[in-house]
Design a protein around this motif. Structure first.
Motif: not given
Lengths: 275, 277
Positions: B145, B147, B152, B170, B174-179, B183, B186, B190-191
């Motif tokens: 899958k 990711t 942000a 819009p 996204a599956h992950v929103v980072i700053g 981040q 990392k 990790g994925n």
């Protein structure tokens, strides 16, 4: 002299709190007045650049993460307190308490870093993307577990020895004493500890920001990435201007309202225990 | 009795401090002031450069306001700002202004090192970010899958990414929103199935220091700081200061300072790429 100093400090703290609240309201005023407060609860979602400020998804995520963490941490914390109070061998009590105090003092960003580098990849191997409501719940539970264990232990320690001895004299088993006498007598203390922990889960920012995925959506499953209100403020505030900035301050007001209600509840619980 | 004396002394000090502060701001009001407005991407960098410029030129105050590249163009044109800021090249109809490049901004797409996919074209990246492709198998990779890691709202990297791929935020699934960039790195580390984008400077540094990520080339151009600096990398843009006509006086000195090697560390600290010299 001491009375004046302490009185002055207490007053200063109260004034400071008032000023913080005033600042929050003043900064969020444009969006509160301009668009009406309903815009935070209706609309397509959170798209600040197109003037959509629906906070509901993030509110649900915040509450779900807190509730989940409590469901895990309260039973475990109370059980750990019962163990160290009634079952633990004497030599283990102090080391156990030391560990709990140490755990309670670890900065949240350390938990977050651990979550991001260990927990999230672990969950990602099982069900991607890993950064999810579940990881937020687990990290928060880990963070509040020592607090709950310590406050529960203090509450159990405050149960009058005569009650416990009386129960023992009546022939109750240890299990009977714990369930029938000690826990009911300590429930108010345990409850106020849990309320304190709840406030911490609601206010926690950095650790959740690092592990929750921060996608604005109402969580439909434990594996969905979510964004909590505090993380939203931390993520977007450095670059927010105008209405967007005001909306972030408004979400701060919302958080403060929730925490105030909880503090009031905690006060009620405390008052009842004194009565 | 002595308590009263003490508090009187304290009030005296406070009064003196207030007067000093008042005098100080009065002195500043007389000082030379330089107003910069425009791109919110450049504003933090301009603020830092301004602080150093103020230190080197006592009596000078640099006032930085953000509001977008277009505001920078308009304000510089009508004279509301001494110097405009635009995080893009000037358009045809804006050629009445002069652009002074102070740095380059570039972002790179990163994957996990174990991901066998070695390149993606713009359409594929667009399809991944809009949720039309959800498994690496569809792109010749393993059955895993995808990711999607996004930035942000408000970040300049997000803005550059959306602008290049002609997307609106819009639309992105996204599956992950980072700053920040760290981040992002990392999260990808990790994925194995993750895809993200971060500033090239950060990614190149982390890749060189053993982080298991790899930077994807864009349109055949390797994602390196050197290529961004040379303007060859597609996912990059110039950061420009704007002046109406040839700059003079304080504006000239500030622009020259912002283009000098003295600000390279400030540029790098903001994850931008310093000029080639």
């Amino acid at each position: 002299m001491l009375a004046r100093v302490t009185g002055g400090i207490a007053l200063a703290v109260a004034v400071l709190l008032g000023l913080v609240l005033m600042l929050l309201v003043r900064e969020s005023w444009p969006v509160l007045v301009g668009g009406g407060w309903t815009r935070f609860f209706v609309g397509d979602g959170w798209f600040p650049s197109s003037g959509q400020f629906n906070l509901l998804a993030m509110l649900w995520a915040t509450l779900a993460a807190s509730l989940g963490a409590l469901l895990i941490a309260v039973p475990l914390g109370v059980l750990s307190a019962v163990f160290s109070r009634f079952y633990s061998p004497g030599w283990l009590i102090m080391p156990l308490r030391r560990v709990m105090v140490l755990l309670a003092g670890i900065p949240s960003v350390v938990y977050g870093l651990w979550g991001l580098t260990v927990l999230v990849p672990l969950i990602a191997g099982w069900e991607p993307p890993g950064a999810s409501l579940l990881s937020a719940i687990l990290i928060l539970a880990l963070m509040i577990l020592p607090t709950i264990a310590l406050t529960s232990e203090a509450a159990l320690a405050a149960v009058a020895t005569s009650n416990l001895q009386g129960a023992a004299a009546l022939g109750l088993s240890r299990k009977g004493i714990v369930l029938g006498v000690a826990l009911p007598a300590a429930r108010v203390g345990i409850l106020s500890g849990a309320l304190l922990a709840t406030m911490r889960t609601l206010g926690e920012t950095m650790a959740v920001l690092m592990v929750a995925g921060n996608v604005v959506q109402t969580p439909a499953s434990l594996f969905d990435p979510v964004r909590v209100l505090t993380a939203n403020i931390a993520l977007e505030m450095p670059y927010a201007t105008g209405d967007h900035r005001a909306a972030l301050f408004a979400s701060g007001v919302l958080l403060m309202l929730i925490v105030t209600v909880l503090a009031w509840l905690a006060g009620c619980v405390g008052a009842r225990s004194n009565a | 009795m002595s308590e009263v004396g003490d508090s009187q002394k304290i009030w005296g000090w406070i009064l003196a401090l207030c007067m000093a502060a008042g005098l100080n701001s009065a002195a500043l009001a007389d000082a030379q002031k330089l107003v910069l407005t425009g791109s919110s991407t450049i504003a933090p960098l301009a603020l830092e450069i301004g602080k150093h410029f103020e230190k080197l030129n006592p009596g000078v105050r640099v006032d930085v306001q953000s509001g977008g590249s277009t505001r920078g163009v308009i304000d510089a044109r009508v004279g509301l700002a001494d110097v405009g800021m635009a995080s893009r090249a000037l358009k045809q109809e804006e050629r009445d202004l002069i652009a002074h490049r102070i740095a380059m901004d570039g972002i790179g797409i990163i994957l996990h090192q174990k991901n066998p996919v070695k390149s993606l074209n713009d359409d594929q990246i667009r399809a991944i970010y809009t949720g039309k492709i959800t498994n690496w198998q569809q792109l010749g990779g393993e059955d895993r899958k995808i990711t999607v890691v996004n930035k942000a709202e408000g970040r300049s990297t997000l803005e550059l990414f959306l602008h290049h791929f002609l997307l609106k935020n819009p639309q992105i699934r996204a599956h992950v929103v980072i700053g920040d960039n760290q981040q992002g790195i990392k999260t990808v580390v990790g994925n194995v199935g993750a895809i993200g984008y971060v500033s090239i400077g950060t990614a190149e540094y982390e890749e060189a220091h053993g982080m298991p990520i790899h930077l994807l080339p864009m349109a055949g151009v390797p994602a390196t700081v050197a290529n961004v600096r040379a303007g060859r990398f597609p996912l990059s843009r110039p950061l420009n200061l704007l002046s109406k006509g040839t700059p003079t006086g304080l504006s000239k000195r500030f622009i020259e300072f912002a283009q000098s090697a003295a600000v390279d560390d400030l540029v790098t600290a903001q994850y931008f790429v310093p000029l080639a010299r």
